[in-house]
Design an enzyme around this catalytic site. Sequence first.
Site, PDB file in Angstrom:
ATOM      1  N   HIS A  59      -2.245   3.014  -0.132  1.00 52.41           N
ATOM      2  CA  HIS A  59      -2.973   3.786   0.872  1.00 52.41           C
ATOM      3  C   HIS A  59      -3.918   2.877   1.649  1.00 52.41           C
ATOM      4  O   HIS A  59      -4.235   1.777   1.218  1.00 52.41           O
ATOM      5  CB  HIS A  59      -3.799   4.889   0.193  1.00 52.41           C
ATOM      6  CG  HIS A  59      -4.913   4.337  -0.639  1.00 52.41           C
ATOM      7  ND1 HIS A  59      -4.689   3.706  -1.855  1.00 52.41           N
ATOM      8  CD2 HIS A  59      -6.253   4.270  -0.437  1.00 52.41           C
ATOM      9  CE1 HIS A  59      -5.838   3.289  -2.349  1.00 52.41           C
ATOM     10  NE2 HIS A  59      -6.810   3.610  -1.513  1.00 52.41           N
ATOM     11  N   ASP A  82      -7.847   3.083   3.161  1.00 55.35           N
ATOM     12  CA  ASP A  82      -9.019   3.929   2.940  1.00 55.35           C
ATOM     13  C   ASP A  82      -9.402   4.618   4.249  1.00 55.35           C
ATOM     14  O   ASP A  82      -9.517   3.953   5.273  1.00 55.35           O
ATOM     15  CB  ASP A  82     -10.197   3.078   2.450  1.00 55.35           C
ATOM     16  CG  ASP A  82      -9.905   2.469   1.082  1.00 55.35           C
ATOM     17  OD1 ASP A  82      -9.203   3.112   0.282  1.00 55.35           O
ATOM     18  OD2 ASP A  82     -10.378   1.344   0.816  1.00 55.35           O
ATOM     19  N   HIS A  92      -3.299  -1.050   0.488  1.00 58.16           N
ATOM     20  CA  HIS A  92      -3.459  -1.643  -0.842  1.00 58.16           C
ATOM     21  C   HIS A  92      -3.141  -0.618  -1.924  1.00 58.16           C
ATOM     22  O   HIS A  92      -3.008   0.570  -1.657  1.00 58.16           O
ATOM     23  CB  HIS A  92      -4.885  -2.194  -1.012  1.00 58.16           C
ATOM     24  CG  HIS A  92      -5.957  -1.163  -0.780  1.00 58.16           C
ATOM     25  ND1 HIS A  92      -6.273  -0.700   0.476  1.00 58.16           N
ATOM     26  CD2 HIS A  92      -6.762  -0.480  -1.634  1.00 58.16           C
ATOM     27  CE1 HIS A  92      -7.238   0.200   0.389  1.00 58.16           C
ATOM     28  NE2 HIS A  92      -7.554   0.361  -0.895  1.00 58.16           N
ATOM     29  N   ARG A 133      -8.925  -1.721 -16.970  1.00 61.08           N
ATOM     30  CA  ARG A 133      -9.460  -2.365 -15.777  1.00 61.08           C
ATOM     31  C   ARG A 133     -10.526  -1.454 -15.175  1.00 61.08           C
ATOM     32  O   ARG A 133     -10.369  -0.244 -15.127  1.00 61.08           O
ATOM     33  CB  ARG A 133      -8.344  -2.606 -14.756  1.00 61.08           C
ATOM     34  CG  ARG A 133      -8.854  -3.212 -13.464  1.00 61.08           C
ATOM     35  CD  ARG A 133      -7.735  -3.656 -12.532  1.00 61.08           C
ATOM     36  NE  ARG A 133      -8.310  -4.050 -11.269  1.00 61.08           N
ATOM     37  CZ  ARG A 133      -8.367  -3.265 -10.196  1.00 61.08           C
ATOM     38  NH1 ARG A 133      -7.863  -2.061 -10.219  1.00 61.08           N
ATOM     39  NH2 ARG A 133      -8.936  -3.696  -9.089  1.00 61.08           N
TER      40      ARG A 133
END
Length: 359
Positions: free
Chosen positions: A227, A229, A284, A294
Amino acid sequence: MPTFSTLDLLHHHHNNTSKIPSQFIWPDHEKPTLDLPDLHVPLIDLMTSISGDPVALSETCLLLDQVCRKHGFFIVVNHGVDEELIAKAHEFMELFFGMKVEEKQRAERKVGEHCGYANSFIGRFSCKLPWKETLSFKYSADCSRNVVEDYFVNALGEDWRNVGKLYQQYCQAMSEVSLTIMELLGMSLGVGRAYFRDFFEGNESIMRLNYYPKCQNPDQTLGTGPHCDPTSLTILHQHDSVHGLQVFVDQQWHSIPPNPQAFVVNIGDTFTALSNGMYKSCLHRAVVNEEAVRKSLAFFLCPNEEKVVSPPGCLVDDKNPRIFPDFRWPTFLHFTQKHYRADDKTLLAFSNWLYQTTL
């Protein structure tokens, strides 16, 4: 079918070699490649913007202009944010995500809201679910309002006041870094140092804590799907050495190695609209892995809701006509919450939606 929370499933999943639930399995053409070339991104030194060395400054702006026209992704060093503050922000994340699910759900995100605690089993989508948990909250640059601190106290109780205070400080630091970056972007685009800084001075932004649990079939799912942002600028801090962030450049995915000394920054759709399409919003995604959790801290810079998102006159001419209609940020946010799951065409879809709703 009994409803599980993500956590029941994740914990069940750790002790059990069964495959991950089907809602998390992404279609073949979207499945991640875990072994990717690193993207070599220029380091943008924020000290140059303060040091007053005109040569270094113009070199930085030239560099920034190149990457923003190409893919909108760069890495910021010498940012001056206190290391202690960053470390604490990661530490408190462990504290929150380490709680029992019913504790976390005190801060549960309501449907159609963008703030609160979310895990994929509470979402509005039933397929292509992201393998992650998040806590999102609003920040206001208006100093008289401690919205972050208040949020933590209201959602989780008085015991969380210090955590709220810390994230309030962290957001404040991110807001400052954002404004410095906005000065550089203004100079890179040729609209002057103050233009975008002033535009975002009273920002009403969003902070998100991302927590990606271990996953035993990391090749089947994504932590976050591909997507752009919708916000204006994203400032991300990746913790320790766990890889996960991937960026799409030159028709292929690249990995972004974590660098705890740096912030990873990308342009969002709202800034693309402000720059009249000159600066690209970066596509990204995040992948997960079997070995390690993570974590990342994401600050999404957003304009004050009163501001009209419209490019400065000098960026519009015969060669560069207007591409996107004027809008206010809350309208765009509403669109992504109620009508559209963010991808790489959000801004276009939103423009079309705006034209249709105003006809």
